[in-house]
Structure formats: C-alpha cells, structure tokens
Design a protein around this motif. Structure first.
Motif, PDB file in Angstrom:
ATOM      1  N   GLN A  69      13.870   1.676  -1.964  1.00 41.96           N
ATOM      2  CA  GLN A  69      12.910   0.574  -1.884  1.00 41.96           C
ATOM      3  C   GLN A  69      13.384  -0.455  -0.860  1.00 41.96           C
ATOM      4  O   GLN A  69      12.605  -1.029  -0.123  1.00 41.96           O
ATOM      5  CB  GLN A  69      12.776  -0.055  -3.278  1.00 41.96           C
ATOM      6  CG  GLN A  69      11.498  -0.812  -3.505  1.00 41.96           C
ATOM      7  CD  GLN A  69      10.270   0.090  -3.501  1.00 41.96           C
ATOM      8  OE1 GLN A  69      10.367   1.289  -3.728  1.00 41.96           O
ATOM      9  NE2 GLN A  69       9.124  -0.471  -3.186  1.00 41.96           N
TER      10      GLN A  69
ATOM     11  N   ILE B 187       6.176   5.599   1.388  1.00 44.39           N
ATOM     12  CA  ILE B 187       5.885   4.227   1.827  1.00 44.39           C
ATOM     13  C   ILE B 187       5.920   4.227   3.349  1.00 44.39           C
ATOM     14  O   ILE B 187       6.879   4.717   3.949  1.00 44.39           O
ATOM     15  CB  ILE B 187       6.942   3.215   1.358  1.00 44.39           C
ATOM     16  CG1 ILE B 187       7.157   3.279  -0.134  1.00 44.39           C
ATOM     17  CG2 ILE B 187       6.538   1.805   1.755  1.00 44.39           C
ATOM     18  CD1 ILE B 187       8.181   2.286  -0.611  1.00 44.39           C
ATOM     19  N   THR B 204       2.154  -3.754   2.159  1.00 46.44           N
ATOM     20  CA  THR B 204       2.631  -2.366   2.206  1.00 46.44           C
ATOM     21  C   THR B 204       2.352  -1.686   0.871  1.00 46.44           C
ATOM     22  O   THR B 204       2.569  -2.274  -0.188  1.00 46.44           O
ATOM     23  CB  THR B 204       4.139  -2.326   2.504  1.00 46.44           C
ATOM     24  OG1 THR B 204       4.361  -3.055   3.688  1.00 46.44           O
ATOM     25  CG2 THR B 204       4.624  -0.912   2.668  1.00 46.44           C
ATOM     26  N   GLU B 205       1.851  -0.497   0.992  1.00 51.31           N
ATOM     27  CA  GLU B 205       1.487   0.217  -0.237  1.00 51.31           C
ATOM     28  C   GLU B 205       2.334   1.467  -0.393  1.00 51.31           C
ATOM     29  O   GLU B 205       2.809   2.039   0.589  1.00 51.31           O
ATOM     30  CB  GLU B 205       0.022   0.626  -0.163  1.00 51.31           C
ATOM     31  CG  GLU B 205      -0.913  -0.514  -0.478  1.00 51.31           C
ATOM     32  CD  GLU B 205      -2.358  -0.059  -0.381  1.00 51.31           C
ATOM     33  OE1 GLU B 205      -2.658   0.774   0.486  1.00 51.31           O
ATOM     34  OE2 GLU B 205      -3.162  -0.544  -1.181  1.00 51.31           O
ATOM     35  N   LYS B 206       2.490   1.841  -1.629  1.00 50.03           N
ATOM     36  CA  LYS B 206       3.118   3.127  -1.889  1.00 50.03           C
ATOM     37  C   LYS B 206       2.005   4.128  -2.043  1.00 50.03           C
ATOM     38  O   LYS B 206       0.994   3.850  -2.692  1.00 50.03           O
ATOM     39  CB  LYS B 206       3.951   3.055  -3.169  1.00 50.03           C
ATOM     40  CG  LYS B 206       4.959   4.153  -3.249  1.00 50.03           C
ATOM     41  CD  LYS B 206       5.997   3.884  -4.311  1.00 50.03           C
ATOM     42  CE  LYS B 206       7.160   3.093  -3.779  1.00 50.03           C
ATOM     43  NZ  LYS B 206       8.191   2.837  -4.780  1.00 50.03           N
ATOM     44  N   TYR B 230       3.166  -0.147  -6.555  1.00 52.82           N
ATOM     45  CA  TYR B 230       4.224  -0.292  -5.568  1.00 52.82           C
ATOM     46  C   TYR B 230       5.597   0.078  -6.134  1.00 52.82           C
ATOM     47  O   TYR B 230       6.530   0.384  -5.408  1.00 52.82           O
ATOM     48  CB  TYR B 230       4.231  -1.726  -5.043  1.00 52.82           C
ATOM     49  CG  TYR B 230       5.133  -1.915  -3.852  1.00 52.82           C
ATOM     50  CD1 TYR B 230       4.902  -1.201  -2.673  1.00 52.82           C
ATOM     51  CD2 TYR B 230       6.213  -2.783  -3.894  1.00 52.82           C
ATOM     52  CE1 TYR B 230       5.729  -1.345  -1.585  1.00 52.82           C
ATOM     53  CE2 TYR B 230       7.049  -2.941  -2.803  1.00 52.82           C
ATOM     54  CZ  TYR B 230       6.801  -2.212  -1.642  1.00 52.82           C
ATOM     55  OH  TYR B 230       7.625  -2.351  -0.565  1.00 52.82           O
ATOM     56  N   LYS B 231       5.745   0.010  -7.429  1.00 50.81           N
ATOM     57  CA  LYS B 231       7.068   0.301  -7.999  1.00 50.81           C
ATOM     58  C   LYS B 231       7.196   1.733  -8.498  1.00 50.81           C
ATOM     59  O   LYS B 231       8.108   2.053  -9.262  1.00 50.81           O
ATOM     60  CB  LYS B 231       7.356  -0.681  -9.127  1.00 50.81           C
ATOM     61  CG  LYS B 231       7.489  -2.097  -8.593  1.00 50.81           C
ATOM     62  CD  LYS B 231       8.479  -2.882  -9.380  1.00 50.81           C
ATOM     63  CE  LYS B 231       8.890  -4.123  -8.626  1.00 50.81           C
ATOM     64  NZ  LYS B 231       9.412  -5.135  -9.532  1.00 50.81           N
TER      65      LYS B 231
END
Lengths: 84, 1215
Positions: A69, B187, B204-206, B230-231
């Motif tokens: 991440q 991503i 920003t997107e996943k 996103y997580k």
C-alpha cells in the motif's frame, strides 16, 4: 553512434525497466523508486517480512499489505515542476 | 581463512503450504515451502501423525508454490515461483522419492525485483494455464497442455503487463471449461505520481481486474475491471463451473464482498471479538483461506474457511442457484494461531502452517454446523450498512476450540530471536538454548542433539537383566508373542497380549541364562544357553543339542534358517535348518585359535536358503568373514583389523540407495570395547570388506542390535549413550537418542506398538518408539509470556534471565486500568471474554506505542519460572547484561554479579523515539522460600535514549545508548557516567570486548573497532568497515577478527590488518590515534573482509564453540526463521581445493531445483568469498550413480572416497 540512437535505446530501457533514470530525473523520482524497490524486496524476502512482523507485532498479511500500500506514494506527493 | 558451511537444522518456518495428490495416489499430501526448502509432508490418516517424506534444499528463495493438475489427470504437479527469474514445474517421483524438474522457463532477471514475476502464482483450476505475477507491472501467462505422449508442455509466455500498477493479489478464477480467467487486485499510481497537490492520491482506486486468456486467439485481454474498496488486500476464488457460481470474494478491512462480472455484489462483515478493550477504529483483515469441496448426496457443495489476522477462523457459505448468488453467510468457526497456509484434507484433517511457532494438524470434530453460533448473512449486513453511514461492526464471542481437535504438531523454532550454546549438564555435546516465538506463544527452548524418544512403558524387574529378546512364534506372525529376559542365572519369558504376563510352559529353559533367542523355520524357536541349544518345535517338542563337556557356548548368532555358536575353546559350530525342519550341525567345526568375542550373521535374503557370510570377532582385534556356502563352509573369506577388541558385530542391509529390499547396501558394523563403532561395506558376492568409517560413541563397549524403523532396517548401538543408525531419505544417519543409558535392546512389534524397541536399563525393562526421524535436535520447551528479546545466564545458579517485550499490547496493569475505565463508561464486562487464554487468542491488542514487558528468571532444568517482574508505565526492556562491578557500594563481595536491564519508555518504532530510557540494576537475593534466588531492584538510572546493548567491561558497565557508547560505574543511587564517545554513526546493536578492545555493532554501518585508553579515560574508534551492513548479530572470533550477520541474510568476517591492530595497542595514551585524520568521512582505518556468504535468512546469533568433544572450533549460527548451521574452518589447503572443485562440479551437474544460479544465490548482495557450501556438496550423495562417478573421476578419486570426505567434514565438527 549518433544521439538519436542513444536516445531511442534509453527510451527502450526506460519502458522495459521501471526506474531507469534519465537526464532530468529529480531527487524525488529517484527516492520514490528506491522506496518502491525496497518495499518490493521486503515483500519477497520472507525472513525480512517476519522480522518486521515480530517487531511491530502484526501479522505477516498486515505487514505485506502495508508495504504494498505504501508503494503507491512512498515519499509524499511529487514537487511542483518548474518547467511545466 | 576458508570456511565450510553446513546446516544442522533446516529453517522451521513455513511460508506457503499447499495440498494435492502429488504421488498420484488417492492419498492427499502437503507440500510446504520453508523459505529455501521444499518439503513433502504426509499426514497418516490412521495415527494422525505428520511424516516428512522428502525435504529438498532449493538454494533459492521460494516465494510462491501452487499445485496444479492437467484436465483429467490424477496427479498434481507443483509450480514454484522463486527469486530465480524462472518458472519451474516439479513433479514428485514417489519411486525415487525426489522432486523431478519437468519444465523450467526463464522470463526475467534473477533476484527479488519489483517487476520480475515470481511473487504471485495463480493457476486455472482446470489446469490449462498459469499466471505468474510481480509486485508491480508484470504478469505472464503460460499455457499448459499435454503432448501426444501425455507429457506436460508449456507455451511461451503471454504478457498481461500494465505499467504503473501495483498488484496486491492474483488468483485463478474457476470458470469451468470457458476461457481461463485470472483476477488481479491492482492499484494504478501513475496519476498520483504526477500530481503535486496530492489530490490524485485521494482519487486513486483499487481495481479488481479480470484477465481472460483467449485459448483460441492465444492472447490475454483485460476483460473486466471494477473499483473495489481501497483497503482490499486479498482475493479468494469461489468455485465455479458445475460446482458453484464462480467469481471472487474481495477481502477488505472489516468486510468481504462477493464480486463477479454482471453479477450483483454481496457483502458480509468480518466479525470482531467482543473484547471491551478493542480499538474499533482499527480494521481487521483476512490473512488466509481454504476452500473445501465435498459431495453430499451427489451434489457438490463447498464452504470456505477464512482466517483473520487475529487468528479467528470463519466459515463462509454461499447460497447459490443456477450460477447466481442469493446470499452469503459468515460465522465464527474456531481460533487457531495465525497461519501462512491452511490445508483441508479429504481425510478429515486440517493442517495449519503457523506464521510463528509450531505448526499444527487438527482433525475435524464438526463442520461448524452448531446452531448456537450466530450466523451473519449478507442480506442483514447490507441492510444495516444502508441504514448507517459508517461500516457497521459485527461482534462475536470467542471460545475454546469446538470444531477442531489438535492431533499433531510440527515443532518450529521460528522466530528464533537469540540463542546461546552452553554445556550446563556436562554432556558430550553442548546444548543450544534459544528464545523463540512471538507474543503469548513464545517459548524458551533447550535443544539437545539427539532423537526424541517416546516412552511407552517402564517396568521394574526383580533383578538386573543382562539381555532381552522378543520373538514371534511363526514366521508369518505379524506381531511378537514373547519377551525373553535373561538374568545372570535364570531366564524369564513374558507373553505379549493386552497385558504383559509371565508364562512358564513355553519350552524355554528357565534355570539358565540365555545367549540368544530366535524364531526358526516355519514355526519353531531356539534358545541358546551356555550348555546347549534348545530347538523348540511348535508342538512343544524340544530337541536339544548339548555342548561338549568342559566347554560352554560363549557367543551365538542366528537368523531364521541358520545358527552359529562359538565355544569357550575358540571353536565355531554351525547349524542349518534342513527342509524337514531339523537343525543339522555342519560336519566340521572351525578352530579360530583365539577367544571369540562376537559373532554375527546376516538375514537370509529373500528367495535364498541361507545368508552367505558369518562375521567373527576375535580377541586379537580382528574381524574375520567366513563363508557359509556348502562348498566352502566356514572358510575364511576376508579379514578386517580393528582398533580394539570387537565387542559386538552386526550385518545389516541399509536402504541408503533406494527403497527396494535386496537393493540396499550390506554393512558390517563392528562395535569395539573401547567405544568405537566401525562401519564397513560387506560385498554381497565375494565377502570383501571396503570403505571403513569409524565413529566414537561413548566410553563403554559398544553393543549392536538390529531393529526396524519406518519399515526399514535400522541398528541400535549402545554405549554410554544410545545411538541409532537409520536411513532417512536415502541417507544414512547415526544419531544419538535422547534417552537413558541402555544395556541391551531389541525390536518390539505388537498391536499397540507396531515399531517399538524394548530395552534393558539397570533393573528396568523399557518399551519406547522413535517417531521423528531426520530431526537432529530434541527440544524441551518452557513457555514465556511476551516476545523474548535477549537473555543471559547467571552462572552461579545456572538460571537464565530473559527479557520479554511486546509492542502494541496491553500490559496487565494497562488492561486492568482500561477495564475499569470501560466499566465506568457503562460497558458490561464479561469476564469470560476478558480472561481468554492468551495461548490460543493472543494478548489483547493495544494501540501502537504501548508496550507490555517483563523480566523473567527461569530455571532451565526444573523447567519453570522462578520470578516474573512486569515492567510498568509503558516501559519495555531491550537489553540485558551481567556485570561484576569493581568498586561496589552495594556489595561487600566483589564477585557478586548484578543484572543490568536496559529499558525504554513510550518507545515508538518508526521513527525510533522514546520519552526516556532507563538502566535498571538488579541483584540476586535469597528468595522467601530460601531455595531460589530472586531479583531485587537496586536502582534505576534515566538515560536519554534506549540502551540497546549492555556489556560488563573491566569491572564497569559498557552501555550503548542510541548512538552514544558510555562507561558507567555503580553509585549509591544511580549509575555514574564515566566516559563517553559519540563516534558511532547510528545505533549500537551489539558490544563485545577483549582486553581494551571494544567491538561495536552498528545498526546500519557494520562493525566498528574501538579501544579504551585508561590513562586518558577515553574510548577511541580507530577502524570501521567499507561496506554498510545492517548488523543483527556479531561475535569476536579472535582479538582481531569479528564474524557477523546482517538483516539481509549475509554472513561476514572482518579482520583488522596486523599493523592497525598493533598500533592501536602500542599507543598507551591514545594521543596518536585520537588525532589521526579520519579517512573518507569514517574512522582512520578499515578492517578487511575475510569471508562473505549469503545464508538466506537473517542471522540471529553467532557463537564460537565446539560441538563434539575433541572436535574443531566452529562458528555456530542461528537464524530468524529457525535454522541452525555451522561454519567450519578448513585446516588444509588440499581440502579447500577438493571442496572447491566438488562445489563447482555440483553447481553444473545438479543445479538448484528452483532454477536459481547457486553462485549468484550465495553472492546475493556481495560476491561469495572464501566460503564453500557444504549443503550443496552433501547433495552429492543423492545424485544418480552415473553422475557421482563422473564427478569423482574429475576429482581423481573414487565415489566412496568423495563420500567419505564429505561425511568426515560433518562428523568431525558437527553432527
């Protein structure tokens, strides 16, 4: 070799290998690359991942997730470009 | 200096575990990747024990493994993603017990790089294609197929790259026989990289992307992509085709979403523990999963088990119809240690490979169908989600195991934080004391060299027995029926049944001692006693052969067709069973002319009449081989001189070349009365002896006994220690047993105990089994509370002081306060939930920067904690040392040793800060119970940073406090600072001293040499290193030499140049040293690198020690993931040349399994220098005979000589 050829060779390298520098590479770009490379290596090395997991008292999955991440923007937003 | 690296114990942590039918039989097996090794484990469904079938060192870092099976096949292949830049497909060969390389395709550079694939492996469930991905950008798809000869083929790779894209996970979707689809969690950071305002980062997107492999066009296309939370961190493929709806579960913090193209999304929460102290703002993620498919009423069904990062396992079921999902449910299943792989086996077992600590095998008791456990459905959850703004949190109440039952465990030392090699029990070999594990599952382990023995029964006998035998009644009996015990003047026969009872009507002579017992022919028995031989027939008729008068039988050897006895006159009498079941004496007796001390006869080979050779040990220190062929009966064939009088002989066929009986190697083992064991190869055809190996077993005459272990012949060798020779993975081992001294032993086979040993120890009869073959260390375990950091031995009491600290954990004090506060806030506190067993559930998690820590005194031999001091006020201990102060106001005894503990308060990890550091001074005082000494705090000194390294130094304390190195003396109320240097660049991790020299390990800048000058009271740094190394451990090999290990897995030895070393000592006041100019921004001098080697794992401790009595000094290292190894210095240049050439040939003849180049691997960061890889050299033994011969020819030696040299290297210095 003429300049054009060198340039095209460089471009080829830059497209093939992420992080290949060029004449205008700025410090931030270089640093971001270093960080991304480092994090990717940490994710691959099981021993290092475990080392962090023990230090932080987190699970391996969490440490790995955090590392990847963080690769999105490891060193904050890029500085303003002067020439643009 | 030239070193030879050997591993004693392989890494014990598992990073990936997969299951499948790798042998091609119905039985499911598990393959685990242990960092650099691949292991095939076979759980035995009847006993519930996990056996290691094959372990192979890959000399490469295995990052991902995946099973895969071609359509319609019945055998699984293994695909390995490693750091080699190659994809490797392996097949397990059950006949040879090896992994065979089927394919190996190069696609990129080697090493762990960001854009070189190997991190992720996803296979199509129908076995048509595999995707191999990197952390960034690159993904390659290989199409797998079979050719006309049904061999596996692999295509050239198809690219599915996307630049500026990070990949979190990659799975193969189950789509039945449609085009294979791979789902990736990605991503794209390109916009965030170019936006200085930081806005783009927020946008920003996943993205979940489907890559479809069009088998017709031979092309990979992005088929579908959809933004997800996103997580999100993980994808789980849902069974498809005829089994289910297909699609993926996207795991995110706090919830799981089902997604599939053109399908409705379903979400379920990840239930959280109803723990009053939990932090609701911290999300919880899934770390692992397993899918189980089963057939119920001819309908295929499936469920998923998901494990959260806390270790809780949830069962997820999907309600579907006609490939459309109607809803998903999740319920709490059980709590297991957090794992890196869960395997659900069809035989009803669950294998859980723990991240840290032991790995477990459970059996299913229930499938989580209990109605009591609440179930949460996606419909309810999504309704709740719509009703409120934030993600709703769902709770469950944790409980002890209900659905699973623990059946077996595989011991794991990982993480092995620190270790010491000491000999506290005055054994032949030192013990290794290690602090292992993390959090509540931490342990202190004592490792002793030897096989673990599980004792089944101990029974006392009326006198001291001299010998014991077991025997069947008939040749085809499965189990033994009698135990025959011989005393000095009597013989006792016990029958084996439900209980063991004495029997009298067996035909055995009870009034005389016994020399040998054997089952003979079809159904008769013989008893050899000093005056004769009793041949007991099945109908209890007894034929007796009487020894000539004035002569007695002194030795006997028998198999089930032949009997040989030695008379006190030095004669050998030989008997053979004829076809009528009659025991016939051979017409001639053989006069040996010496006292016969031992006799041995081999087993009758299958399909033969007799064993061909008789071995005779004589008092003149020789062993003779006599032929038993009828034409040349009792004629001498060959002779072997021994270094002592042979006390026992054993001819045994060992399966060290394969599994087929009759194709092993026949060995003659000679036990000598001076404690040596000689092993010689006995040629089956001509009886010649060759290739003798000698080993010292103990200070007592050696006795040898044949037994069976795991179906293969093995030999018990008893001296002052008991040893076992056995074969494991086609390798011959000689390992001591961790058991009492035994005098006599024999195999014991009964219904309850199919492969036991019955042995005599003093006046007891013991029955035991040996299960864990291939394990060199036997462990005793003492549980700890938190992650151990460092420990020291208090030599006076032989107790250990261990410091333990856990980050982000509630200390007991903080927990108590927190609960009181919660209660005040109106929370209902459920005692059951607040007092959960930490061993199963772990400690309660606190926010980062909070610590739980303690100092513990343990007695290693009683195995218990004598004292535990919990640190309070968010202090955590990081270093400990034992110091003897020269001038001590607290003690009149100048020899009293004080325990010094370095702690930090409010420590944060990144950046490394603390509000204050402390140095605690403890002394040992007599405890209240007058038995044990306990620690008492003398005083506490505040320092500005965390003291990370402490050392007693010339009657004072040397402390590394952050980057400052100081000398403290003890004062009445505080430690007094006497001297300081700040020439260390970053932070001190380790300190060593000899004389005035101090060796400092820096966290980032390798090892630094300093000298302490009395006259000026100054510490002067005078030499450092040219390479930055993130040292984790170091040790002084001698005054000028330091060995160390770094965070990246390198081992190095640095040595000071002689003139620099002398100069630093010659200068009494240090004036010159002090004013010497620094060189290139460092110290004035540099140390030279003597050796360098990539171990593959972070070194956690290093010691200079000897492992075998009279052996060489070696450097023993332990690594973080639990391996133990040694570096042996070479003594002769000749050996170096030999092993260098051997290593070179091994590299080309047997390249590593995962495709990594061995030389590049051992020189991962810095080229390998002056170290030879012994593990690679030892793989020579497992090469095919052809290759062995060709290498041996290149070395100008015979295969046996090469093998002997390799074995010598190991046994002379290690185990």
């Amino acid at each position: 070799m003429d300049r054009l050829n060198i340039n095209s060779q460089l471009e080829h390298l830059q497209s093939k290998y992420v992080g290949t520098g060029h004449a205008d590479t700025i410090k931030h770009e270089w640093l971001v690359n270093q960080h991304r490379d480092t994090n990717a290596a940490f994710v691959g090395h099981q021993s290092m991942l475990s080392y962090f997991a023990v230090a932080e008292n987190e699970s391996l999955a969490r440490v790995k997730f955090n590392l990847i991440q963080k690769m999105v923007q490891p060193c904050g937003p890029p500085p303003e470009r002067e020439d643009q | 200096m030239f070193l030879y690296n050997l591993s004693l114990n392989p890494p014990t942590a598992i990073n990936k575990a997969i299951y499948g039918n790798f042998s091609g039989t119905k039985q499911q097996e598990i393959i685990v990747a242990r960092h650099t090794r691949l292991e095939l484990l076979r759980p035995d469904p009847t006993t519930g024990k996990v056996h290691t079938v094959l372990a192979h060192d890959c000399f490469g870092l295995v990052r991902s493994i995946s099973p895969f099976r071609l359509t319609g096949g019945s055998k699984d292949y293994v695909i390995v993603g490693s750091d080699s830049g190659r994809i490797t497909i392996l097949e397990y060969n059950p006949v040879k017990n090896t992994f065979d390389k089927v394919h190996q395709e190069t696609y990129g550079k080697s090493g762990l790089r960001r854009i070189v694939p190997g991190q992720y492996l996803a296979t199509d469930p129908k076995g048509r294609a595999v995707m191999i991905g990197a952390v960034e950008k690159q993904k390659l798809v290989y199409i797998l197929n079979r050719d006309s000869a049904a061999r596996l083929t692999i295509s050239s790779p198809l690219e599915a790259h996307k630049s500026h894209t990070l990949i979190h996970d990659c799975v193969g979707l189950d789509v039945g026989f449609d085009n294979p689809i791979f789902a990736c969690l990605e991503i794209d950071y390109s916009e965030a990289d170019n936006d200085p305002t930081g806005e783009a980062l927020k946008d920003t997107e996943k993205i979940l992307t489907y890559y479809e492999l069009d088998l017709g066009l031979n092309h990979v296309v992005r088929k579908w992509s959809e933004p997800v939370d996103y997580k999100a961190n993980m994808l789980i493929p849902v069974p498809g085709g005829t089994d289910g709806p297909s699609g993926v579960l996207v795991c995110t913090e706090n919830f799981i979403a089902y997604k599939h193209q053109d399908m409705q999304e379903h979400r379920i929460p990840i239930p959280r523990r109803a723990q009053p102290l939990e932090d609701p703002s911290r999300g919880i993620i899934i770390s692992n999963y397993a899918v189980h498919r089963m057939k119920v009423n001819r309908q295929s069904q499936f469920f998923l088990l998901l494990q959260s990062e806390e270790g809780d396992v949830y069962k997820v079921t999907i309600d579907h119809q006609d490939n459309i999902v109607n809803g998903i449910t999740i319920k709490y299943f059980d709590t297991l240690p957090v794992s890196t792989g869960i395997c659900i086996l069809k035989s009803g077992f669950l294998f859980s490979a723990s991240e840290f600590g032991n790995h477990y095998l459970y059996s299913f008791e229930k499938l989580g169908d209990d109605e009591d456990d609440p179930e949460i459905s996606s419909a309810d959850y999504m309704e709740a989600e719509a009703a409120q703004e934030e993600t709703p949190l769902v709770y469950f109440k944790p409980r002890p195991l209900k659905n699973l039952l623990l059946v077996d465990e595989l011991e794991s030392l990982a993480p092995l934080v620190d270790a010491k090699v000491l000999n506290l029990t005055d054994d032949d070999t030192p013990q290794i004391f290690g602090i292992c594990g993390r959090g509540a599952r931490s342990t202190f382990r004592i490792l002793r060299h030897g096989l673990e023995v599980s004792e089944m029964a101990v029974s006392e006998l009326p006198g001291n027995p001299s010998a014991v035998w077991t025997t069947k009644l008939k040749a085809d009996d499965e189990y033994h029926s009698y135990i025959v015990v011989s005393f000095i003047n009597a013989t006792l026969v016990l029958s084996i049944g439900e209980t063991v009872e004495e029997v009298t009507d067996t035909g055995f002579l009870a009034t005389s001692p016994t020399i040998a017992v054997e089952q003979l022919g079809e159904d008769s028995l013989i008893q050899v006693y000093p005056q004769g031989i009793r041949h007991i027939r099945a109908d209890r008729r007894v034929n007796e052969w009487r020894a000539p008068s004035e002569k007695t039988i002194v030795q006997a050897a028998a198999n089930h067709r032949q009997v040989a006895i030695a008379l006190s006159s030095g004669e050998i009498v030989y008997f053979e069973l004829d076809n009528t079941g009659q025991l016939n004496e051979h017409q001639d007796r053989r006069e040996m002319g010496e006292i016969i001390t031992s006799l041995a006869i081999g087993d009758v080979p299958e399909g033969r009449q007799r064993a061909r050779f008789l071995a005779v040990g004589l008092e003149d220190c020789t062993v003779r081989i006599l032929s038993l062929d009828p034409d040349s009966c009792l004629e001498s064939v060959s002779m072997q001189a021994a270094q002592g009088v042979p006390s026992s002989l054993c001819i045994i066929e060992m399966m060290d070349t394969g599994n087929e009986i009759g194709h092993g190697t026949q060995y003659l083992n000679i036990g000598l009365n001076n404690g040596l064991l000689m092993r010689t190869v006995l040629d089956n055809v001509n009886g010649q002896l060759s290739d003798t190996r000698t080993r010292f077993l103990g200070a007592k005459a050696v006795q040898l006994f044949k037994i069976k272990i795991q179906g293969n012949p093995a030999m018990l060798a008893l001296s002052t220690r008991s040893w076992l020779t056995y074969t494991f993975q086609n390798r011959l081992y000689l390992t001591p047993l961790s058991y009492e001294q035994l005098e006599f032993g024999t195999a014991f086979i009964s219904e309850q105990c199919p492969e036991g040993v019955v042995a005599v120890a003093k006046n007891t009869l013991r029955i035991f089994t040996i299960d864990k073959l291939g394990v060199v260390f036997n462990q005793s375990i003492i549980p700890l509370t938190y992650t151990p950091r460092r420990f020291i031995l208090h030599p006076a009491t032989k107790n250990f002081v261990i410091i333990e600290s856990d980050h982000a954990t509630f200390s007991p004090e903080a927990k108590r306060e927190g609960l009181i506060e919660k209660e005040r806030d109106g929370f209902e506190i459920d005692d059951e939930v607040t007092n959960l067993d930490p061993l199963q559930f772990g400690h309660v998690r606190n926010t980062a920067g909070k610590w739980a820590s303690c100092i513990r005194v343990i007695s290693p031999f009683q195995g218990d904690t004598l004292q535990q001091i919990e640190l309070e006020e968010n202090e955590a201990a990081f270093s400990v040392a034992l110091v003897q102060f020269r001038n001590n106001p607290h003690s009149t005894d100048s020899n009293e040793q004080f325990v010094v503990v370095g702690t930090g308060k409010d420590v944060t990890l990144a950046p490394r800060t603390c509000s204050s550091g402390f140095i605690h001074l403890y002394r040992f005082v007599q405890g209240e119970d007058e038995q044990n000494q306990t620690l008492e705090l003398v005083h506490k000194t505040a320092v500005e940073d965390v003291p990370t390294a402490l050392l007693g130094f010339q009657g004072r304390l040397l402390a590394g406090v952050g980057k400052a190195l100081r000398i403290y003396d003890v004062g009445k109320k505080k430690l007094l600072r006497k001297c300081e240097t700040k020439s260390v660049p970053n932070a001190i991790t380790s300190l060593h001293t000899q004389g005035d020299r101090i060796v400092i390990g820096d966290i980032q800048e390798s090892v630094i040499f300093a000298v302490y000058k009395h006259i000026d009271n100054r510490i002067i740094v005078f030499a450092d290193d040219t390479t930055p190394r993130w040292t984790t451990t170091s040790t002084m090999v001698d005054y000028d030499t330091v060995a160390g290990g770094d965070k990246f897995g390198n081992f190095f030895i640095n040595r000071l140049p002689t003139n620099v070393s002398e100069e630093s000592d010659d200068d009494p006041a240090g004036g010159r040293l002090l004013y010497e100019k620094g060189y290139l921004g460092g110290a004035p001098h540099r140390s030279d690198n003597v050796a360098h080697y990539f171990v593959g794992d972070i070194l956690s401790s290093l010691h200079r020690t000897t492992l075998v009595s009279g052996g060489r000094d070696v450097l023993l290292y332990t690594t973080f993931l639990g391996s133990i190894g040694i570096f042996v210095p070479f003594v002769s240049k000749e050996d170096v040349d030999f092993f260098q050439t051997l290593e070179m040939h091994m590299r080309s003849v047997a390249p590593p399994l995962a495709g990594r180049d061995h030389l590049a691997y051992r020189g991962y960061y810095v080229p390998v220098h002056n170290v030879i890889d012994g593990d690679l050299c030892e793989q020579y033994n497992s090469l095919p005979a052809e290759k062995k011969r060709s290498i041996a020819e290149e070395l100008d030696r015979t295969v046996m000589e090469v093998q002997k040299k390799i074995e010598d290297m190991r046994i002379r210095s290690g185990y």
